[in-house]
Design a protein around this motif. Structure first.
Motif, PDB file in Angstrom:
ATOM      1  N   LEU A   1      74.794  69.615   1.957  1.00 41.65           N
ATOM      2  CA  LEU A   1      74.949  70.117   0.577  1.00 41.65           C
ATOM      3  C   LEU A   1      74.133  71.387   0.367  1.00 41.65           C
ATOM      4  CD1 LEU A   1      74.840  66.654  -1.126  1.00 41.65           C
ATOM      5  CD2 LEU A   1      76.429  68.398  -1.898  1.00 41.65           C
ATOM      6  N   LEU A   2      72.980  71.458   0.996  1.00 41.05           N
ATOM      7  CA  LEU A   2      72.093  72.608   0.794  1.00 41.05           C
ATOM      8  C   LEU A   2      72.520  73.826   1.605  1.00 41.05           C
ATOM      9  CD1 LEU A   2      68.632  70.752   0.834  1.00 41.05           C
ATOM     10  CD2 LEU A   2      69.814  71.691  -1.163  1.00 41.05           C
ATOM     11  N   ASN A   3      73.176  73.609   2.751  1.00 40.35           N
ATOM     12  CA  ASN A   3      73.459  74.721   3.667  1.00 40.35           C
ATOM     13  C   ASN A   3      74.869  75.296   3.611  1.00 40.35           C
ATOM     14  OD1 ASN A   3      71.131  75.488   5.546  1.00 40.35           O
ATOM     15  ND2 ASN A   3      71.013  73.244   5.520  1.00 40.35           N
ATOM     16  N   TYR A   4      75.807  74.559   3.002  1.00 40.37           N
ATOM     17  CA  TYR A   4      77.194  75.043   3.001  1.00 40.37           C
ATOM     18  C   TYR A   4      77.723  75.163   1.585  1.00 40.37           C
ATOM     19  CZ  TYR A   4      76.742  73.759   7.879  1.00 40.37           C
ATOM     20  OH  TYR A   4      76.289  73.641   9.161  1.00 40.37           O
ATOM     21  N   LYS A   5      78.712  76.054   1.449  1.00 41.63           N
ATOM     22  CA  LYS A   5      79.206  76.368   0.102  1.00 41.63           C
ATOM     23  C   LYS A   5      80.508  75.653  -0.232  1.00 41.63           C
ATOM     24  CE  LYS A   5      77.451  81.004   0.249  1.00 41.63           C
ATOM     25  NZ  LYS A   5      77.910  81.946   1.178  1.00 41.63           N
ATOM     26  N   LYS A   6      80.866  75.778  -1.476  1.00 42.81           N
ATOM     27  CA  LYS A   6      82.175  75.383  -1.998  1.00 42.81           C
ATOM     28  C   LYS A   6      82.558  73.958  -1.625  1.00 42.81           C
ATOM     29  CE  LYS A   6      83.777  80.112  -2.232  1.00 42.81           C
ATOM     30  NZ  LYS A   6      84.434  81.098  -1.407  1.00 42.81           N
ATOM     31  N   GLU A   7      83.753  73.832  -1.031  1.00 40.56           N
ATOM     32  CA  GLU A   7      84.341  72.520  -0.811  1.00 40.56           C
ATOM     33  C   GLU A   7      83.716  71.779   0.390  1.00 40.56           C
ATOM     34  OE1 GLU A   7      86.073  70.967  -2.832  1.00 40.56           O
ATOM     35  OE2 GLU A   7      86.973  69.356  -1.651  1.00 40.56           O
ATOM     36  N   ILE A   8      83.095  72.525   1.299  1.00 42.61           N
ATOM     37  CA  ILE A   8      82.621  71.910   2.554  1.00 42.61           C
ATOM     38  C   ILE A   8      81.820  70.605   2.349  1.00 42.61           C
ATOM     39  CG2 ILE A   8      81.122  72.255   4.594  1.00 42.61           C
ATOM     40  CD1 ILE A   8      83.508  73.883   5.032  1.00 42.61           C
ATOM     41  N   PRO A   9      80.746  70.617   1.541  1.00 46.42           N
ATOM     42  CA  PRO A   9      79.957  69.381   1.429  1.00 46.42           C
ATOM     43  C   PRO A   9      80.771  68.190   0.922  1.00 46.42           C
ATOM     44  CG  PRO A   9      78.775  71.205   0.443  1.00 46.42           C
ATOM     45  CD  PRO A   9      80.157  71.707   0.746  1.00 46.42           C
ATOM     46  N   TYR A  10      81.787  68.479   0.107  1.00 45.03           N
ATOM     47  CA  TYR A  10      82.579  67.393  -0.469  1.00 45.03           C
ATOM     48  C   TYR A  10      83.582  66.820   0.525  1.00 45.03           C
ATOM     49  CZ  TYR A  10      80.221  69.150  -4.489  1.00 45.03           C
ATOM     50  OH  TYR A  10      79.224  69.541  -5.343  1.00 45.03           O
ATOM     51  N   ALA A  11      83.835  67.582   1.596  1.00 43.45           N
ATOM     52  CA  ALA A  11      84.761  67.104   2.631  1.00 43.45           C
ATOM     53  C   ALA A  11      84.018  66.401   3.764  1.00 43.45           C
ATOM     54  CB  ALA A  11      85.559  68.289   3.183  1.00 43.45           C
ATOM     55  N   VAL A  12      82.694  66.285   3.614  1.00 39.53           N
ATOM     56  CA  VAL A  12      81.869  65.732   4.697  1.00 39.53           C
ATOM     57  C   VAL A  12      81.445  64.290   4.422  1.00 39.53           C
ATOM     58  CG1 VAL A  12      79.550  65.853   5.706  1.00 39.53           C
ATOM     59  CG2 VAL A  12      80.955  67.916   5.584  1.00 39.53           C
ATOM     60  N   GLU A  13      81.530  63.481   5.481  1.00 44.25           N
ATOM     61  CA  GLU A  13      80.885  62.171   5.470  1.00 44.25           C
ATOM     62  C   GLU A  13      80.079  62.062   6.758  1.00 44.25           C
ATOM     63  OE1 GLU A  13      80.506  60.048   3.213  1.00 44.25           O
ATOM     64  OE2 GLU A  13      79.882  58.236   4.238  1.00 44.25           O
ATOM     65  N   VAL A  14      78.965  61.377   6.695  1.00 43.23           N
ATOM     66  CA  VAL A  14      78.123  61.238   7.884  1.00 43.23           C
ATOM     67  C   VAL A  14      78.055  59.767   8.272  1.00 43.23           C
ATOM     68  CG1 VAL A  14      75.827  61.644   8.857  1.00 43.23           C
ATOM     69  CG2 VAL A  14      76.748  63.226   7.133  1.00 43.23           C
ATOM     70  N   ASP A  15      78.148  59.516   9.552  1.00 44.28           N
ATOM     71  CA  ASP A  15      78.075  58.138  10.048  1.00 44.28           C
ATOM     72  C   ASP A  15      77.093  58.092  11.219  1.00 44.28           C
ATOM     73  OD1 ASP A  15      78.673  55.456  10.388  1.00 44.28           O
ATOM     74  OD2 ASP A  15      80.381  55.860  11.713  1.00 44.28           O
ATOM     75  N   THR A  16      76.059  57.293  11.090  1.00 43.42           N
ATOM     76  CA  THR A  16      75.070  57.194  12.162  1.00 43.42           C
ATOM     77  C   THR A  16      75.474  56.079  13.118  1.00 43.42           C
ATOM     78  OG1 THR A  16      73.353  58.152  10.802  1.00 43.42           O
ATOM     79  CG2 THR A  16      72.615  56.805  12.653  1.00 43.42           C
ATOM     80  N   GLU A  17      75.817  56.487  14.326  1.00 44.44           N
ATOM     81  CA  GLU A  17      76.382  55.528  15.285  1.00 44.44           C
ATOM     82  C   GLU A  17      75.309  54.835  16.100  1.00 44.44           C
ATOM     83  OE1 GLU A  17      78.879  58.317  17.355  1.00 44.44           O
ATOM     84  OE2 GLU A  17      80.615  57.730  16.140  1.00 44.44           O
ATOM     85  N   GLU A  18      74.193  55.520  16.275  1.00 42.81           N
ATOM     86  CA  GLU A  18      73.099  54.907  17.042  1.00 42.81           C
ATOM     87  C   GLU A  18      71.779  55.073  16.325  1.00 42.81           C
ATOM     88  OE1 GLU A  18      74.968  55.716  21.449  1.00 42.81           O
ATOM     89  OE2 GLU A  18      72.854  56.207  21.095  1.00 42.81           O
ATOM     90  N   PHE A  19      70.989  54.038  16.358  1.00 35.72           N
ATOM     91  CA  PHE A  19      69.651  54.071  15.757  1.00 35.72           C
ATOM     92  C   PHE A  19      68.784  53.148  16.597  1.00 35.72           C
ATOM     93  CE2 PHE A  19      66.246  52.856  12.998  1.00 35.72           C
ATOM     94  CZ  PHE A  19      66.046  53.898  12.104  1.00 35.72           C
ATOM     95  N   PHE A  20      68.048  53.728  17.515  1.00 37.74           N
ATOM     96  CA  PHE A  20      67.203  52.934  18.407  1.00 37.74           C
ATOM     97  C   PHE A  20      65.746  53.226  18.144  1.00 37.74           C
ATOM     98  CE2 PHE A  20      70.847  52.949  21.525  1.00 37.74           C
ATOM     99  CZ  PHE A  20      71.086  51.595  21.411  1.00 37.74           C
ATOM    100  N   GLU A  21      65.012  52.234  17.741  1.00 34.16           N
ATOM    101  CA  GLU A  21      63.585  52.450  17.500  1.00 34.16           C
ATOM    102  C   GLU A  21      62.803  52.068  18.746  1.00 34.16           C
ATOM    103  OE1 GLU A  21      62.220  51.208  13.725  1.00 34.16           O
ATOM    104  OE2 GLU A  21      60.226  52.069  14.092  1.00 34.16           O
ATOM    105  N   GLU A  22      62.094  53.040  19.314  1.00 37.79           N
ATOM    106  CA  GLU A  22      61.191  52.769  20.438  1.00 37.79           C
ATOM    107  C   GLU A  22      59.768  52.810  19.903  1.00 37.79           C
ATOM    108  OE1 GLU A  22      62.149  55.586  23.487  1.00 37.79           O
ATOM    109  OE2 GLU A  22      64.278  55.082  23.415  1.00 37.79           O
ATOM    110  N   GLU A  23      58.811  52.625  20.803  1.00 37.92           N
ATOM    111  CA  GLU A  23      57.438  52.507  20.325  1.00 37.92           C
ATOM    112  C   GLU A  23      56.981  53.764  19.565  1.00 37.92           C
ATOM    113  OE1 GLU A  23      54.816  50.899  23.217  1.00 37.92           O
ATOM    114  OE2 GLU A  23      53.059  51.269  21.936  1.00 37.92           O
ATOM    115  N   ASN A  24      57.268  54.927  20.128  1.00 35.30           N
ATOM    116  CA  ASN A  24      56.753  56.160  19.525  1.00 35.30           C
ATOM    117  C   ASN A  24      57.813  57.066  18.931  1.00 35.30           C
ATOM    118  OD1 ASN A  24      54.068  55.585  20.252  1.00 35.30           O
ATOM    119  ND2 ASN A  24      54.599  56.151  22.359  1.00 35.30           N
TER     120      ASN A  24
END
Ligand SMILES: Nc1nc2c(ncn2[C@@H]2O[C@H](COP(=O)(O)OP(=O)(O)OP(=O)(O)O)[C@@H](O)[C@H]2O)c(=O)[nH]1
Ligand SMILES: [Mg+2]
Length: 294
Positions: free
Chosen positions: A198-221
């Protein structure tokens, strides 16, 4: 000793400062905030716990007339917020008029439960204007208690919170006392990336975007994440990536910095872009991304 708990649902027009207020109450950046309308797309719970109380806040999308399926789902979240509220927080900003959706506005003016009407952004107003606004809103919504506030600068935020606690019913807690939200970690990853878009792109772009996090692995550090940025068209993919990948890289760096703050840990974030035609109008896709709860 007595215990109070309940649902306090924040509703209002787009961009008035609903998410800013929820974050101020919770003391964490749960909701993303930008100067663009329709930043918030979900109903997001922010839970504030005390020894004798639990305030379950809901941040909701700004009220609009839906033009496509995603926006209809966003308005369903708003509808649900009317249904379970113990206290309604109706936020307006200095200088605005009433909601475009008359049915929602009637629900507020006919509400049987307490309504707090917050006139936000008074830091950019003056005394005369404020007085005129208080008069206007007390005529339009006579059943509401009116507070001028600045969610950004914290003016009157504490006073409103104390009023909320006063208005809450006696009840045991709804959620474990150490719980902060109803959303999983991946949700906050998605939202943070979407904020940078939303902050970096103009006009319609942010509204056409969806984000999906496919991996989330928590390691020690370190936490390792991989997220896909979905757009509706090939041309949008090119814009998101930018010249030699520079635009996408900027989004990645900015999101990583915020995520490191949010999780209090080093983050490795891999981003890629995919075309997912018309996801905004596709019921099944919307369901998969956490919209369309029906
Ligand atoms: N000057 C001023 N700006 C504010 C205040 N509260 C919020 N803002 C700004 O208003 C813009 C919108 O804030 P948000 O909290 O994202 O508004 P929202 O109602 O959640 O917006 P949507 O999710 O799009 O419906 C941001 O640029 C905020 O920094 C305030 O008290 N004073
Ligand atoms: Mg918002």
């Amino acid at each position: 000793m007595s215990h109070k708990a309940g649902f306090v649902n924040i509703i209002g027009n787009p961009n008035v400062g609903k998410s800013t207020l929820m974050n101020a109450f919770v003391g964490e950046k749960l909701s993303i905030i930008t100067s663009k309308a329709q930043t918030t797309r979900h109903r997001i719970l922010g839970i504030v716990n005390g020894e004798n109380f639990q305030v379950v806040l809901s941040d909701t999308p700004g009220i609009i007339k839906p033009a496509y399926e995603l926006q209809s789902s966003m308005m369903d979240f708003v509808k649900s917020a009317f249904e379970d509220a113990d206290v309604l927080v109706y936020m307006v900003e200095i200088g605005e008029k009433e909601l475009k959706d008359e049915a929602f506005f009637k629900k507020i003016t006919n509400s049987k439960i307490p309504v707090l009407l917050l006139i936000n952004k008074i830091d950019i107003s003056n005394q005369d204007q404020l007085e005129e606004q208080v008069k206007l809103w007390s005529e339009k919504v006579p059943n509401a208690l009116i507070y001028p506030i600045s969610a950004l600068e914290g003016f009157n935020v504490k006073e409103v919170f104390e009023k909320i606690i006063e208005l809450l019913p006696e009840s045991p807690a709804f959620y474990p006392k150490d719980q902060l939200t109803d959303k999983p970690e991946r949700f906050f990853v998605n939202e943070n990336i979407r904020e940078k878009i939303l902050l970096n792109y103009k006009k319609e772009i942010p509204y056409a975007v969806e984000v999906d996090t496919e991996e989330f692995f928590e390691e020690e550090n370190i936490i390792r994440m991989r997220s896909v940025i979905m757009v509706e068209r090939e041309t949008q993919k090119g814009i998101i990536i930018g010249h030699k990948g520079s635009a996408l890289k900027k989004v990645g760096v900015e999101a990583r910095k915020d995520l490191e703050k949010f999780f209090g840990k080093q983050v490795h974030l891999e981003l890629y872009v995919k075309v997912n035609k018309n996801w905004r109008s596709d019921q099944r896709q919307l369901k998969r991304f956490g919209y369309n709860q029906k």
